[in-house]
Design a protein around this motif. Structure first.
Motif, PDB file in Angstrom:
ATOM      1  N   LYS A  13       0.835  -1.213   0.036  1.00  0.00           N
ATOM      2  CA  LYS A  13       0.110   0.091  -0.084  1.00  0.00           C
ATOM      3  C   LYS A  13       0.871   1.296  -0.064  1.00  0.00           C
ATOM      4  O   LYS A  13       0.143   2.323  -0.245  1.00  0.00           O
ATOM      5  N   ASN A  14       2.039   1.228   0.184  1.00  0.00           N
ATOM      6  CA  ASN A  14       3.023   2.323   0.254  1.00  0.00           C
ATOM      7  C   ASN A  14       4.543   1.788   0.134  1.00  0.00           C
ATOM      8  O   ASN A  14       4.809   0.746  -0.040  1.00  0.00           O
ATOM      9  N   TYR A 140       0.046   4.819  -4.790  1.00  0.00           N
ATOM     10  CA  TYR A 140       0.653   4.167  -3.719  1.00  0.00           C
ATOM     11  C   TYR A 140       0.472   2.709  -3.806  1.00  0.00           C
ATOM     12  O   TYR A 140       1.387   1.962  -2.792  1.00  0.00           O
ATOM     13  N   GLU A 141      -0.439   1.930  -4.249  1.00  0.00           N
ATOM     14  CA  GLU A 141      -0.691   0.642  -4.648  1.00  0.00           C
ATOM     15  C   GLU A 141       0.090   0.068  -5.642  1.00  0.00           C
ATOM     16  O   GLU A 141       0.253   0.218  -6.698  1.00  0.00           O
TER      17      GLU A 141
END
Ligand code: ADP
Ligand code: MG
Length: 150
Positions: A13-14, A140-141
């Motif tokens: 996710k980041n 961000y994924e």
């Protein structure tokens, strides 16, 4: 001979999650491992490599080798002596890859080699490598698909 390949998929996710995953993933690597990192610019290949280096105990900051083609880091372990980070983005011919000594490096059992833009290897693509694909899903994924033939 039984021949199978395992595929694993991870969503991060980041940036920190990608680096943390790479740091953990480093524990599955042994001397002679070659990692082929596929994916577009900005998909996270270099970020992953930074986490991997940390997981291998490298304290030096890992920078993108784009302009240098290859950066080598030294490890303090019995089994693995060197970590090579290669970025083939700028290479044009297989001869340049041979001149770089990459085919020999990839056969060395006391090194771990990470290669960004492995498409450029053409016929020099090694067997028994880890293949990791990085896909940008959103800002961000990232989806990381890992495959290893054994
Ligand atoms: P590549 O080497 O594939 O061109 P980089 O690792 O150099 O990609 O760059 C990835 C960029 O994407 C960085 O700017 C990083 O901050 C950003 N980013 C955002 N989300 C993620 C994520 N989940 N994983 C990795 N990088 C991410
Ligand atoms: Mg890169």
């Amino acid at each position: 001979m039984v021949h199978f390949s395992q595929t694993r998929e991870v969503i991060t996710k980041n940036l920190v999650e990608t680096q943390q995953f790479a740091e953990d993933f480093a524990q599955s690597l042994t001397g002679g491992a070659v990692l082929l990192l596929y994916g577009d610019l900005g998909a996270g290949k270099t970020s992953f490599t930074q986490g991997l280096a940390k997981g291998l105990g490298i304290e030096k900051r890992v920078l993108s080798p784009t302009f240098l083609i290859m950066r080598t880091y030294t490890l303090n372990t019995e089994e693995v002596k060197y970590f090579h980070h290669v970025d083939l983005y700028r290479l044009q011919t297989e001869q340049e890859i041979i001149d770089l000594g990459l085919p020999e490096l990839m056969k060395n059992s006391s090194t771990i080699t990470v290669i960004e833009w492995p498409e450029k290897l053409g016929n020099l693509l090694p067997k028994n490598a880890w293949k990791l694909s990085f896909e940008t899903q959103s800002e961000y994924e990232r989806k990381i698909t890992i495959q290893h033939d054994n």
